[in-house]
Design a protein around this motif. Structure first.
Motif, PDB file in Angstrom:
ATOM      1  N   ARG B 237      13.209  -1.932 -21.897  1.00 47.81           N
ATOM      2  CA  ARG B 237      12.125  -2.560 -21.135  1.00 47.81           C
ATOM      3  C   ARG B 237      12.172  -2.128 -19.675  1.00 47.81           C
ATOM      4  O   ARG B 237      13.217  -1.729 -19.166  1.00 47.81           O
ATOM      5  N   SER B 238      11.054  -2.285 -18.989  1.00 53.03           N
ATOM      6  CA  SER B 238      11.003  -2.004 -17.547  1.00 53.03           C
ATOM      7  C   SER B 238      10.143  -3.041 -16.861  1.00 53.03           C
ATOM      8  O   SER B 238       9.329  -3.723 -17.494  1.00 53.03           O
ATOM      9  N   ILE B 239      10.351  -3.180 -15.563  1.00 55.63           N
ATOM     10  CA  ILE B 239       9.548  -4.106 -14.762  1.00 55.63           C
ATOM     11  C   ILE B 239       9.280  -3.457 -13.408  1.00 55.63           C
ATOM     12  O   ILE B 239      10.143  -2.752 -12.869  1.00 55.63           O
ATOM     13  N   ILE B 240       8.079  -3.663 -12.905  1.00 56.61           N
ATOM     14  CA  ILE B 240       7.671  -3.142 -11.593  1.00 56.61           C
ATOM     15  C   ILE B 240       7.875  -4.250 -10.564  1.00 56.61           C
ATOM     16  O   ILE B 240       7.418  -5.374 -10.772  1.00 56.61           O
ATOM     17  N   HIS B 241       8.573  -3.940  -9.446  1.00 54.29           N
ATOM     18  CA  HIS B 241       8.664  -4.967  -8.408  1.00 54.29           C
ATOM     19  C   HIS B 241       8.002  -4.533  -7.098  1.00 54.29           C
ATOM     20  O   HIS B 241       7.980  -5.286  -6.136  1.00 54.29           O
ATOM     21  N   ARG B 242       7.453  -3.310  -7.092  1.00 55.76           N
ATOM     22  CA  ARG B 242       6.704  -2.870  -5.922  1.00 55.76           C
ATOM     23  C   ARG B 242       5.655  -1.884  -6.364  1.00 55.76           C
ATOM     24  O   ARG B 242       6.031  -0.858  -6.930  1.00 55.76           O
ATOM     25  N   PRO B 243       4.366  -2.121  -6.193  1.00 61.36           N
ATOM     26  CA  PRO B 243       3.821  -3.342  -5.607  1.00 61.36           C
ATOM     27  C   PRO B 243       3.945  -4.512  -6.587  1.00 61.36           C
ATOM     28  O   PRO B 243       4.079  -4.308  -7.792  1.00 61.36           O
ATOM     29  N   LEU B 244       3.864  -5.723  -6.052  1.00 64.13           N
ATOM     30  CA  LEU B 244       3.884  -6.893  -6.913  1.00 64.13           C
ATOM     31  C   LEU B 244       2.489  -7.173  -7.454  1.00 64.13           C
ATOM     32  O   LEU B 244       1.481  -6.859  -6.818  1.00 64.13           O
ATOM     33  N   GLU B 245       2.451  -7.759  -8.632  1.00 67.43           N
ATOM     34  CA  GLU B 245       1.189  -8.217  -9.228  1.00 67.43           C
ATOM     35  C   GLU B 245       0.402  -9.035  -8.203  1.00 67.43           C
ATOM     36  O   GLU B 245       0.950  -9.937  -7.570  1.00 67.43           O
ATOM     37  N   GLY B 246      -0.869  -8.695  -8.025  1.00 69.44           N
ATOM     38  CA  GLY B 246      -1.732  -9.476  -7.147  1.00 69.44           C
ATOM     39  C   GLY B 246      -1.592  -9.160  -5.670  1.00 69.44           C
ATOM     40  O   GLY B 246      -2.305  -9.749  -4.852  1.00 69.44           O
ATOM     41  N   SER B 247      -0.692  -8.229  -5.317  1.00 72.47           N
ATOM     42  CA  SER B 247      -0.520  -7.908  -3.898  1.00 72.47           C
ATOM     43  C   SER B 247      -1.594  -6.920  -3.439  1.00 72.47           C
ATOM     44  O   SER B 247      -2.308  -6.330  -4.248  1.00 72.47           O
ATOM     45  N   THR B 248      -1.704  -6.761  -2.118  1.00 74.11           N
ATOM     46  CA  THR B 248      -2.679  -5.835  -1.533  1.00 74.11           C
ATOM     47  C   THR B 248      -1.933  -4.752  -0.764  1.00 74.11           C
ATOM     48  O   THR B 248      -1.022  -5.058   0.008  1.00 74.11           O
ATOM     49  N   VAL B 249      -2.295  -3.507  -0.998  1.00 72.42           N
ATOM     50  CA  VAL B 249      -1.675  -2.380  -0.291  1.00 72.42           C
ATOM     51  C   VAL B 249      -2.769  -1.564   0.390  1.00 72.42           C
ATOM     52  O   VAL B 249      -3.948  -1.661   0.037  1.00 72.42           O
ATOM     53  N   LYS B 250      -2.367  -0.749   1.364  1.00 70.47           N
ATOM     54  CA  LYS B 250      -3.336   0.094   2.075  1.00 70.47           C
ATOM     55  C   LYS B 250      -3.622   1.359   1.269  1.00 70.47           C
ATOM     56  O   LYS B 250      -2.759   1.828   0.527  1.00 70.47           O
ATOM     57  N   PRO B 251      -4.825   1.937   1.430  1.00 71.89           N
ATOM     58  CA  PRO B 251      -5.104   3.210   0.752  1.00 71.89           C
ATOM     59  C   PRO B 251      -4.119   4.278   1.226  1.00 71.89           C
ATOM     60  O   PRO B 251      -3.706   4.278   2.380  1.00 71.89           O
ATOM     61  N   GLY B 252      -3.730   5.174   0.350  1.00 73.45           N
ATOM     62  CA  GLY B 252      -2.809   6.253   0.709  1.00 73.45           C
ATOM     63  C   GLY B 252      -1.715   6.389  -0.319  1.00 73.45           C
ATOM     64  O   GLY B 252      -1.939   6.200  -1.518  1.00 73.45           O
ATOM     65  N   THR B 253      -0.515   6.701   0.164  1.00 72.92           N
ATOM     66  CA  THR B 253       0.601   6.897  -0.752  1.00 72.92           C
ATOM     67  C   THR B 253       1.215   5.552  -1.132  1.00 72.92           C
ATOM     68  O   THR B 253       1.571   4.755  -0.274  1.00 72.92           O
ATOM     69  N   LEU B 254       1.301   5.327  -2.427  1.00 72.82           N
ATOM     70  CA  LEU B 254       1.847   4.077  -2.950  1.00 72.82           C
ATOM     71  C   LEU B 254       3.249   4.345  -3.488  1.00 72.82           C
ATOM     72  O   LEU B 254       3.437   5.204  -4.349  1.00 72.82           O
ATOM     73  N   HIS B 255       4.226   3.643  -2.943  1.00 78.56           N
ATOM     74  CA  HIS B 255       5.594   3.781  -3.437  1.00 78.56           C
ATOM     75  C   HIS B 255       5.829   2.717  -4.496  1.00 78.56           C
ATOM     76  O   HIS B 255       5.793   1.522  -4.199  1.00 78.56           O
ATOM     77  N   VAL B 256       6.036   3.160  -5.704  1.00 77.46           N
ATOM     78  CA  VAL B 256       6.224   2.253  -6.832  1.00 77.46           C
ATOM     79  C   VAL B 256       7.716   2.186  -7.151  1.00 77.46           C
ATOM     80  O   VAL B 256       8.392   3.222  -7.208  1.00 77.46           O
ATOM     81  N   ARG B 257       8.210   0.977  -7.325  1.00 78.93           N
ATOM     82  CA  ARG B 257       9.638   0.802  -7.635  1.00 78.93           C
ATOM     83  C   ARG B 257       9.806  -0.244  -8.741  1.00 78.93           C
ATOM     84  O   ARG B 257       8.983  -1.158  -8.858  1.00 78.93           O
ATOM     85  N   VAL B 304      -3.316   6.526  -3.942  1.00 80.90           N
ATOM     86  CA  VAL B 304      -4.333   5.549  -4.331  1.00 80.90           C
ATOM     87  C   VAL B 304      -5.310   5.422  -3.172  1.00 80.90           C
ATOM     88  O   VAL B 304      -4.969   4.846  -2.132  1.00 80.90           O
ATOM     89  N   ARG B 305      -6.512   5.966  -3.331  1.00 81.69           N
ATOM     90  CA  ARG B 305      -7.454   6.033  -2.211  1.00 81.69           C
ATOM     91  C   ARG B 305      -8.640   5.071  -2.360  1.00 81.69           C
ATOM     92  O   ARG B 305      -9.246   4.686  -1.381  1.00 81.69           O
ATOM     93  N   THR B 306      -8.978   4.713  -3.596  1.00 79.25           N
ATOM     94  CA  THR B 306     -10.192   3.927  -3.821  1.00 79.25           C
ATOM     95  C   THR B 306      -9.948   2.445  -3.570  1.00 79.25           C
ATOM     96  O   THR B 306      -9.127   1.825  -4.249  1.00 79.25           O
ATOM     97  N   PRO B 307     -10.644   1.859  -2.598  1.00 78.36           N
ATOM     98  CA  PRO B 307     -10.477   0.415  -2.388  1.00 78.36           C
ATOM     99  C   PRO B 307     -10.912  -0.380  -3.619  1.00 78.36           C
ATOM    100  O   PRO B 307     -11.846   0.015  -4.314  1.00 78.36           O
ATOM    101  N   GLY B 308     -10.222  -1.463  -3.839  1.00 75.91           N
ATOM    102  CA  GLY B 308     -10.566  -2.333  -4.962  1.00 75.91           C
ATOM    103  C   GLY B 308      -9.356  -2.606  -5.823  1.00 75.91           C
ATOM    104  O   GLY B 308      -8.211  -2.421  -5.406  1.00 75.91           O
TER     105      GLY B 308
END
Lengths: 348, 348
Positions: B237-257, B304-308
């Protein structure tokens, strides 16, 4: 959009937004809360200059202005409209496309000219098999690799239904720009893609229409190599609006409320389950309207005493004998996802 | 619990709570944030008076005090423990039982006496097939219609694994009451039900144990009439802790952890998908420990560039060749739900 917006944005450009959970309680959705679905930027159309052309396989092609439409015999119908992609976020695995949660659904009172009157005036040729509707919206589509204008078709029978309208008013006011001003089609019982917005052309065709939004999108693609089939009527579905997902209620009697709808008949039964497992309670149906096309209210009371997290589900049946499935019915593009939704809420 | 609690309660009585999303970033979960799973009220045990009895099919039954255990050769192991019911809320349809979201999983450093040493001291009889572990917790169970004490068994091979511990310390401190003070079993690689808390008895048995939590709960019930089988090791199994569910990030490079784990081998690959569909990107694995029983960190960067609203998924493979399934594997009681989880976040 501000925190107090009656809409929850899903895409900013072009605008796509769901009804805010707090606005779901209204039998007729307030116009500012009605979900917005745009494939392309919203066209800006001067109503005074706007014309709809009725042509193709007809005896007498003609154009009609908004003013002329207003002078015709108008009909008013209350209609629940759902986006074909509503619930896509719940597909497993998720499908490509706009990630709608489950609130791309709303109800409005539409007033307009029965399409049938326009078709009768034109005189439908014997060889016509479908009616194609052209919207004023279009643009370059990366997936299509070309410029695409929005267009969709209806079989003759549905086009001739007295309740299929060329609408001029939404909830008693001129239609707002994002909802198709000044003229849009309203196809009661069908998913929203059929209710072509910014309607500019009505064309009788002698072969089934093969446009992008008829054959490449808004289709059920079984992802098995079999040919996709166009999405048509709304599958039976229900939504809970009390309690809301993530809300907190006090221990005791819980009043559960929601809506149910189907494009293939009337709602005959709604059941509610508290917690996991297979214990269902029948809800009372409470129709607020005589319209066969509007969602039906339902409610029931349950006892919830244990503090902590609880799950809640609803499932609806329609007069065609269909019931919401337990699991999302799979198709590659994620349409018609009408599975039972589980919401979580807190008791404290 | 206050807003700032490192735990999210799921049931108040007895205490059951998930790690708060904001605490998931720690490789070793801070003790106050470690998920809490209690089937019964937390026993209150005086460590000075506490004894564990080792008996049954052995040559020399004996009792051992906490003080005696502390004087033995201790071993320290970093272990990720997951509740067998973790992810139950994502079953379709939801299963009965505590409605865990996907954060009934945590990692701790446990110090204790290898169970093997105690078994060797007792001398396991040739006819012993399993080891039964008794907890001090118990109570009336409505589903069982009787008083049940917590007990679970292990096959001899797993009991004799040098890393299966009778733990005395959690993260370098005495074990807190809700985590099994003063002595609990730690079974690395197995779901949490095997790591019996408030351990009071170790009994060698000559027939497979048939207790409530071995045969009626913590079993995979295929719901087909076939016999249920006890839940054992943790599915990949795996789990994502960044970004968190329901959080808001800025457009650009998204660091997923995130983290990935398996009870059946090491993690060999993690992939991440942005949006629906089947486009996966391989993440980099970043082990923070040499323990084969702890979750493995992973990360990747996406544009991730598209707002929404956007969707994000991760899926892990283990060295046994298993991959997280796209859809929850069905069993009646909702255990081992290791399907790929879709989270939604916002770009603005």
């Amino acid at each position: 959009m501000p925190e107090s917006s009656p809409l929850v944005p899903v895409r900013d450009v072009p605008p796509n937004a769901e009804i805010h959970p707090g606005e779901l309680e209204h039998p007729v959705t307030p116009t500012p809360a009605f979900f917005v679905r745009c494939n392309f930027p919203v066209p800006s159309i001067d109503p005074a200059e706007h014309r709809i052309r009725i042509g193709g396989a007809v005896e007498r092609a003609f154009v009609v202005s908004v003013e002329e439409l207003r002078a015709m015999e108008l009909r008013t119908v209350e209609v629940t409209t759902e986006c074909a992609g509503n619930g896509r976020i719940g597909m497993q695995p998720p499908a490509p496309g706009v990630p709608w949660d489950d609130r791309a659904v709303s109800t409005a009172v539409w007033t307009g000219v029965p399409l049938r009157l326009l078709l009768e005036r034109a005189g439908v040729s014997d060889d016509a098999v479908e009616v194609r509707f052209d919207g004023a919206d279009g643009g370059e589509l990366a997936e299509a690799g070309r410029f695409v204008s929005y267009a969709r078709s209806l079989p003759l029978e549905k086009a001739l239904d007295p309740d299929t309208l060329v609408a001029l008013e939404m909830n008693g006011e001129p239609i707002p720009a994002e909802h198709g001003a000044p003229t849009r089609l309203i196809v009661p019982g069908w998913y929203g893609m059929a209710s072509v917005k910014w309607l500019t052309g009505i064309e009788l065709v002698t072969e089934p229409f093969q446009g992008w939004f008829q054959r490449d999108r808004y289709v059920y693609d079984p992802d098995t190599g079999e040919a996709p089939t166009p999405v048509t009527s709304m599958r039976v579905r229900s939504i809970i609006h009390r309690p809301l997902e993530g809300s907190t209620v006090k221990p005791g009697t819980l009043h559960v409320r929601g809506w149910a709808w189907s494009g293939d008949g009337s709602i005959t039964k709604v059941e509610v389950a508290l917690g996991g497992g297979d214990q269902w309670v029948e809800a009372a149906l409470e129709s607020h309207t005589t319209s066969p096309y509007a969602w039906v209210g339902w409610s029931c009371s349950l006892e919830v005493r244990t503090p902590g997290r609880h799950l809640l589900r609803s499932r609806a049946w329609d007069s065609a004998g269909e019931r919401q499935p337990d699991r999302p019915p799979w198709n590659r593009l994620g349409y018609g996802q009408n599975a039972v939704r589980t919401i979580a809420f807190e008791v404290h």
